[in-house]
Design a protein around this motif. Structure first.
Motif, mmCIF file in Angstrom:
data_model
loop_
_atom_site.group_PDB
_atom_site.id
_atom_site.type_symbol
_atom_site.label_atom_id
_atom_site.label_comp_id
_atom_site.label_asym_id
_atom_site.label_seq_id
_atom_site.Cartn_x
_atom_site.Cartn_y
_atom_site.Cartn_z
ATOM 1 N N MET A 164 0.821 -1.209 0.000
ATOM 2 C CA MET A 164 0.000 0.000 0.000
ATOM 3 C C MET A 164 0.854 1.259 0.000
ATOM 4 O O MET A 164 0.513 2.252 -0.661
ATOM 5 C CB MET A 164 -0.948 -0.018 1.203
ATOM 6 C CG MET A 164 -1.983 -1.122 1.140
ATOM 7 S SD MET A 164 -2.978 -1.234 2.636
ATOM 8 C CE MET A 164 -4.036 0.169 2.447
ATOM 9 N N GLU A 165 1.952 1.226 0.726
ATOM 10 C CA GLU A 165 2.850 2.386 0.751
ATOM 11 C C GLU A 165 3.450 2.627 -0.638
ATOM 12 O O GLU A 165 3.516 3.765 -1.127
ATOM 13 C CB GLU A 165 3.955 2.168 1.782
ATOM 14 C CG GLU A 165 5.117 3.157 1.730
ATOM 15 C CD GLU A 165 4.700 4.598 1.978
ATOM 16 O OE1 GLU A 165 5.505 5.498 1.711
ATOM 17 O OE2 GLU A 165 3.558 4.836 2.426
ATOM 18 N N LEU A 166 3.893 1.574 -1.291
ATOM 19 C CA LEU A 166 4.446 1.703 -2.645
ATOM 20 C C LEU A 166 3.386 2.221 -3.611
ATOM 21 O O LEU A 166 3.668 3.067 -4.480
ATOM 22 C CB LEU A 166 4.995 0.355 -3.123
ATOM 23 C CG LEU A 166 6.234 -0.168 -2.393
ATOM 24 C CD1 LEU A 166 6.560 -1.591 -2.844
ATOM 25 C CD2 LEU A 166 7.434 0.751 -2.616
ATOM 26 N N TYR A 167 2.171 1.729 -3.457
ATOM 27 C CA TYR A 167 1.101 2.172 -4.351
ATOM 28 C C TYR A 167 0.716 3.624 -4.067
ATOM 29 O O TYR A 167 0.367 4.381 -4.983
ATOM 30 C CB TYR A 167 -0.112 1.255 -4.223
ATOM 31 C CG TYR A 167 -1.123 1.447 -5.326
ATOM 32 C CD1 TYR A 167 -0.759 1.293 -6.659
ATOM 33 C CD2 TYR A 167 -2.449 1.780 -5.050
ATOM 34 C CE1 TYR A 167 -1.677 1.470 -7.692
ATOM 35 C CE2 TYR A 167 -3.380 1.956 -6.063
ATOM 36 C CZ TYR A 167 -2.979 1.796 -7.381
ATOM 37 O OH TYR A 167 -3.888 1.978 -8.400
ATOM 38 N N ALA A 168 0.800 4.017 -2.793
ATOM 39 C CA ALA A 168 0.519 5.418 -2.441
ATOM 40 C C ALA A 168 1.516 6.355 -3.124
ATOM 41 O O ALA A 168 1.142 7.437 -3.599
ATOM 42 C CB ALA A 168 0.569 5.603 -0.926
ATOM 43 N N ARG A 169 2.781 5.937 -3.182
ATOM 44 C CA ARG A 169 3.786 6.757 -3.876
ATOM 45 C C ARG A 169 3.468 6.844 -5.361
ATOM 46 O O ARG A 169 3.607 7.909 -5.985
ATOM 47 C CB ARG A 169 5.176 6.154 -3.669
ATOM 48 C CG ARG A 169 5.665 6.219 -2.230
ATOM 49 C CD ARG A 169 7.044 5.591 -2.105
ATOM 50 N NE ARG A 169 7.465 5.494 -0.712
ATOM 51 C CZ ARG A 169 8.605 4.935 -0.322
ATOM 52 N NH1 ARG A 169 9.429 4.420 -1.221
ATOM 53 N NH2 ARG A 169 8.924 4.889 0.953
ATOM 54 N N GLN A 170 3.057 5.717 -5.923
ATOM 55 C CA GLN A 170 2.698 5.702 -7.345
ATOM 56 C C GLN A 170 1.507 6.619 -7.616
ATOM 57 O O GLN A 170 1.507 7.385 -8.596
ATOM 58 C CB GLN A 170 2.371 4.264 -7.770
ATOM 59 C CG GLN A 170 2.014 4.117 -9.242
ATOM 60 C CD GLN A 170 1.700 2.669 -9.602
ATOM 61 O OE1 GLN A 170 2.238 1.735 -9.018
ATOM 62 N NE2 GLN A 170 0.800 2.483 -10.568
ATOM 63 N N ALA B 250 -0.453 10.077 1.883
ATOM 64 C CA ALA B 250 0.210 9.407 3.003
ATOM 65 C C ALA B 250 -0.721 8.373 3.618
ATOM 66 O O ALA B 250 -1.951 8.533 3.606
ATOM 67 C CB ALA B 250 0.612 10.433 4.065
ATOM 68 N N LEU B 251 -0.128 7.300 4.145
ATOM 69 C CA LEU B 251 -0.889 6.289 4.884
ATOM 70 C C LEU B 251 -0.862 6.624 6.365
ATOM 71 O O LEU B 251 0.142 7.105 6.888
ATOM 72 C CB LEU B 251 -0.291 4.901 4.672
ATOM 73 C CG LEU B 251 -0.444 4.258 3.295
ATOM 74 C CD1 LEU B 251 0.246 2.905 3.284
ATOM 75 C CD2 LEU B 251 -1.902 4.107 2.926
ATOM 76 N N PHE C 77 5.711 1.777 11.895
ATOM 77 C CA PHE C 77 5.862 3.239 11.945
ATOM 78 C C PHE C 77 6.577 3.822 10.727
ATOM 79 O O PHE C 77 6.113 4.833 10.175
ATOM 80 C CB PHE C 77 6.566 3.652 13.246
ATOM 81 C CG PHE C 77 5.625 3.820 14.402
ATOM 82 C CD1 PHE C 77 5.129 5.062 14.753
ATOM 83 C CD2 PHE C 77 5.209 2.724 15.146
ATOM 84 C CE1 PHE C 77 4.246 5.225 15.806
ATOM 85 C CE2 PHE C 77 4.327 2.863 16.205
ATOM 86 C CZ PHE C 77 3.844 4.121 16.538
ATOM 87 N N PRO C 78 7.684 3.250 10.264
ATOM 88 C CA PRO C 78 8.311 3.824 9.064
ATOM 89 C C PRO C 78 7.466 3.651 7.807
ATOM 90 O O PRO C 78 7.642 4.392 6.842
ATOM 91 C CB PRO C 78 9.628 3.029 8.946
ATOM 92 C CG PRO C 78 9.851 2.424 10.289
ATOM 93 C CD PRO C 78 8.493 2.155 10.841
ATOM 94 N N ILE C 79 6.546 2.670 7.820
ATOM 95 C CA ILE C 79 5.697 2.428 6.652
ATOM 96 C C ILE C 79 4.519 3.392 6.641
ATOM 97 O O ILE C 79 4.215 4.019 5.625
ATOM 98 C CB ILE C 79 5.179 0.969 6.642
ATOM 99 C CG1 ILE C 79 6.336 -0.021 6.706
ATOM 100 C CG2 ILE C 79 4.320 0.711 5.405
ATOM 101 C CD1 ILE C 79 5.910 -1.467 6.857
#
Length: 799
Positions: A600-606, A616-617, A693-695
């Motif tokens: 989800m984090e990678l997709y949020a950047r995309q 941001a998540l 937390f970092p994600i």
């Protein structure tokens, strides 16, 4: 059709009856004159001549919603349709009604009204009939624009007495008349925005796939904001943002006025934002005003600040301003050589003497001590202050003492002593939040970073902000502006129900939900552009008079830097359904949770790159969304059998109440948390939750529920510093439960059934609801159940 009005049950039943007649071929009356003939023996019906020259039953006069009784005029319906359906082009990209179509709709509506033989007519009834005709003619989009939003009289009455619509939606709301007005306005606004959203997106919210936070404010304001105090200390205060409605104050020249300007800035900002308001680096920017003051004077000012923030019932619906302040025990290195901004000047050595924040270490230390002492005392009853939320910043700069300064100023408290005071406050009231900036992903003190609202992280770095250096020096009024436009949360358990144990299907479903959140964000920004063009966010977009040039200054909020947040709900229940085990019960379940969040984090950047918006998540900020999703899934025929197996709370009690209320004692686990009631050690809880937390770069929090009445502050501090130094936890809080006697005002630790001082059972409980401490009486049933379920830890558990 003008505005709102008063329809009746009698009218509604007549509408149904007449529609039934009109849909029955044997009973259709094809001529209006025949209607009059058939009824003339039942009641005397006055006749009138139509525009077409026919003599037909007279139309009753119309009660309008702007407070008049007027003669029927078919052209009013025509003109309203022509005017209102123009919004279809703006919101749906579809054509407005044509004059010919409008006349046909109006004639058909008039025909049905005549057939009803009413003694009076109201605007709402006319609008209902028009909408029926529009739907029957296949124009749902025109109906959605032309329909009414509002509430039945009974529902409005229930709001007035403190029950009914979303009575427990916000624990910060008070029992007062303004709350009733807010709830009625909320109900209308939510209906309006759901009608104006693309239908598929609106249905996703109503169906419980996503949750649009603060839906009542979707079309009028941003979500939350963290402010740079230097802005107000340079420009002064313009509470209305325009200077036309309220008096404009120049820059504060003394400490008391600076405090009041800070208070009023947060209060005024609540008119433009749906969520919390905070001050980044509060004490550093305030310190120059304290120059040379003795400690008692500074404590008095801090006391004034806290009481002002907790006694102004001026926020939305007559509630306290949801506020926070970031607190460092000294001047951060980043700011020590930067010019001071206050009294309407930038003290950079050009037009004014050079003065830097590093000169005010003494004032920051005394300010920190003063604020802690005020909060440790509590209010007149001895209760904790719930606002402003003290965000204690644990920074690399203060992990070692400035021995040279300490030696030269032995009368001042050290960093360690000041941090200890914050943990004394944690053990007494549980009010502080700890903002851990030690991990590398937090910037380790090299950038600007803070937590705000209900644990939302905002940051700025030299790499990401081309004007970072200019903002540090306040060049041309440039300053740090950090906030969010909108939050949309995802029902993660439902994604698992649909995936049917297929990993790739689960990832696809989560990405699909994120896509839908982006659709909301795009609508939000389009609507907000229109709001800003029309001057409807004046405080956020203000450009005050520059005290040096006399011209318009910098805009208050950098609109383009506001982020969009996707909230996560029920990650634990998602993997529980998908794998059969919860995160804390299985390594495979935990690994799947990490994999999902990473995807989800990678997709949020995309998505951020594709749509040119920063996404941001975060864990969800709301008190009710975890409950709403659980209830929605339980009510859904397709998902209920799955939901029953993973929902947390009192399922048996819920089944008995399901038909009577939606405020039920069930919930999904918030964000990436381990369930509140999981019977695991605090170490295991931290080891699981810190990984996320970092994600979850938009915001997260580690909750530690304390079970003791009075844990040792030093021991608590040692434990907290281990968390800060050895884990990725970026934000955490120690929550303490308390009981306040409403008879003798005694405050005691724990959730007691009666007062430990006078034995009265007239007591109120206090605890942390989600992101702030508040009276339990205002919580919804799910949060009250969660309070019962919480796994509490004692000092021995933290060794």
């Amino acid at each position: 059709m003008h505005g709102c009005g008063t329809g009746t049950m009698t009218e509604s039943s007549k509408i149904k009856e007449i529609n039934k007649d009109l849909n029955n071929e044997d009973s259709i009356v094809k001529d209006d004159m025949q209607i009059a003939e058939n009824r003339k023996h039942q009641v005397h019906v006055p006749m009138q001549q139509t525009l077409e020259g026919e003599f037909v039953p007279a139309m009753p006069r119309v009660r309008t919603t702007d407070g008049h009784i007027v003669d029927w005029d078919r052209s009013v319906v025509v003109n309203q349709l022509l005017k209102e359906t123009q919004l279809c082009e703006q919101f749906y990209g579809k054509s407005a009604i044509t004059p010919e179509q409008a006349r046909d709709i109006a004639k058909e509506t008039e025909k049905r009204i005549r057939a009803m033989n009413l003694q009076f007519l109201s605007s709402p009834l006319v609008r209902e009939l028009v909408n029926i005709v529009l739907i029957e003619n296949g124009h749902v989009e025109w109906r959605n624009i032309s329909t009414r939003v509002g509430t039945p009289v009974y529902d409005a009455y229930k709001i007035d007495i403190g029950t009914g619509f979303e009575a427990k939606d916000n624990a910060n709301l008070q029992e007062n008349a303004e709350t009733s007005h807010k709830k009625k306005a909320d109900k209308i606004s939510k209906e309006q925005y759901l009608l104006l959203l693309p239908p598929k997106v609106a249905d996703l919210h109503l169906n419980g796939d996503i949750h649009i936070h603060d839906l009542e404010y979707l079309g009028t304001r941003a979500f939350c904001q963290d402010w740079d105090l230097r802005y107000f200390f340079y420009y002064g205060l313009m509470p209305d943002g325009s200077g036309t409605k309220a008096s404009v104050a120049g820059p504060a020249k003394n400490a008391e006025v600076a405090i009041l300007h800070a208070v009023k800035a947060l209060g005024s900002a609540q008119t433009n934002f749906a969520g919390g308001q905070g001050f980044y680096n509060f004490l550093t920017f305030m310190a120059p005003y304290f120059e040379g003051m003795d400690y008692p004077e500074i404590e008095q000012l801090m006391q004034m600040f806290v009481y002002e923030m907790t006694q102004m019932m001026v926020a939305r619906g007559g509630q306290l301003v949801f506020s926070s302040v970031q607190l460092s025990p000294g001047i951060p290195k980043l700011w020590r050589d930067k010019p001071v901004v206050y009294k309407g000047r930038v003290w950079d050595g050009k037009d004014t003497p050079l003065r830097t924040y590093g000169e005010f270490e003494r004032e920051v230390r005394l300010g920190f001590r003063a604020l802690m002492n005020v909060m440790l005392q509590g209010d007149y009853w001895g209760k904790p202050f719930n606002f402003p939320k003290p965000e204690i910043s644990i920074e690399p700069d203060f992990m070692q003492e400035d021995e040279e300064f300490n030696k030269a100023n032995p009368q001042l408290p050290t960093y360690d002593e000041l941090y200890t005071m914050s943990f004394e406050l944690a053990t007494r009231f549980g009010t502080p939040y700890f903002d851990n900036q030690l991990p590398a992903y937090r910037g380790a003190g090299e950038g600007i970073s803070c937590y705000q609202c209900c644990a939302y992280q905002f940051s700025a770095t030299a790499d990401a902000d081309s004007h970072f250096e200019d903002k540090l020096y306040f060049r041309d009024g440039m300053h740090f502006s950090m906030g969010a436009w909108q939050v949309v949360s995802l029902n993660c358990p439902r994604a698992a129900y649909r995936a049917e144990a297929d990993d790739e299907a689960l990832f696809r479903e989560l990405r699909r939900l994120m896509d839908q959140a982006v659709e909301v964000f795009k609508v939000k920004r389009r609507w907000m552009d229109n709001i800003i063009r029309n001057g409807r966010m004046p405080f956020a977009t203000q450009q005050p008079k520059d005290p040096a040039t006399g011209k318009r200054g910098a805009i208050a909020v950098d609109i383009d830097s506001l982020v969009y947040t996707i909230g996560i709900i029920g990650l634990n229940e998602m993997v529980q359904h998908h794998t059969g085990m919860q995160m804390h019960e299985s390594k495979d379940a935990f690994k799947l949770a990490v994999r999902c969040m990473t995807e989800m984090e990678l997709y949020a950047r995309q998505l951020s790159e594709t749509h040119s918006m920063e996404i941001a998540l975060a864990r969800t900020p709301a008190e009710t969304t975890c409950q709403r999703f659980a209830v929605s899934d339980l009510l859904h025929m397709e998902f209920s059998k799955h939901a029953e197996k993973v929902i947390k709370g009192d399922l048996e009690s819920t089944r008995k109440q399901l038909k009577d209320t939606r405020d039920l004692p069930i919930y999904y686990t918030n964000g990436t948390h381990v369930p509140p009631g999981a019977d695991i050690s605090i170490t295991d809880r931290i080891n699981i939750e810190h990984v996320f937390f970092p994600i979850v770069d938009g915001g997260n929090i580690l909750h530690i529920w304390m079970g003791e009445g009075h844990p040792d502050p030093s021991g608590l501090k040692d434990f907290a510093m281990k968390i800060a130094r050895n884990t990725q936890v970026g934000y955490f809080a120690f929550t303490k439960d308390m009981t306040v006697c409403m008879n003798d005002f005694h405050v005691a630790s724990g959730l007691l059934d009666s007062c430990s001082n006078c034995s009265s059972d007239n007591v109120e409980h206090l605890s942390r609801v989600t992101g702030y401490v508040q009276a339990v009486g205002g919580w919804n049933a799910a949060k009250k159940q969660e309070l019962k379920d919480r796994m509490r830890y004692n000092s021995a558990d933290m060794l």
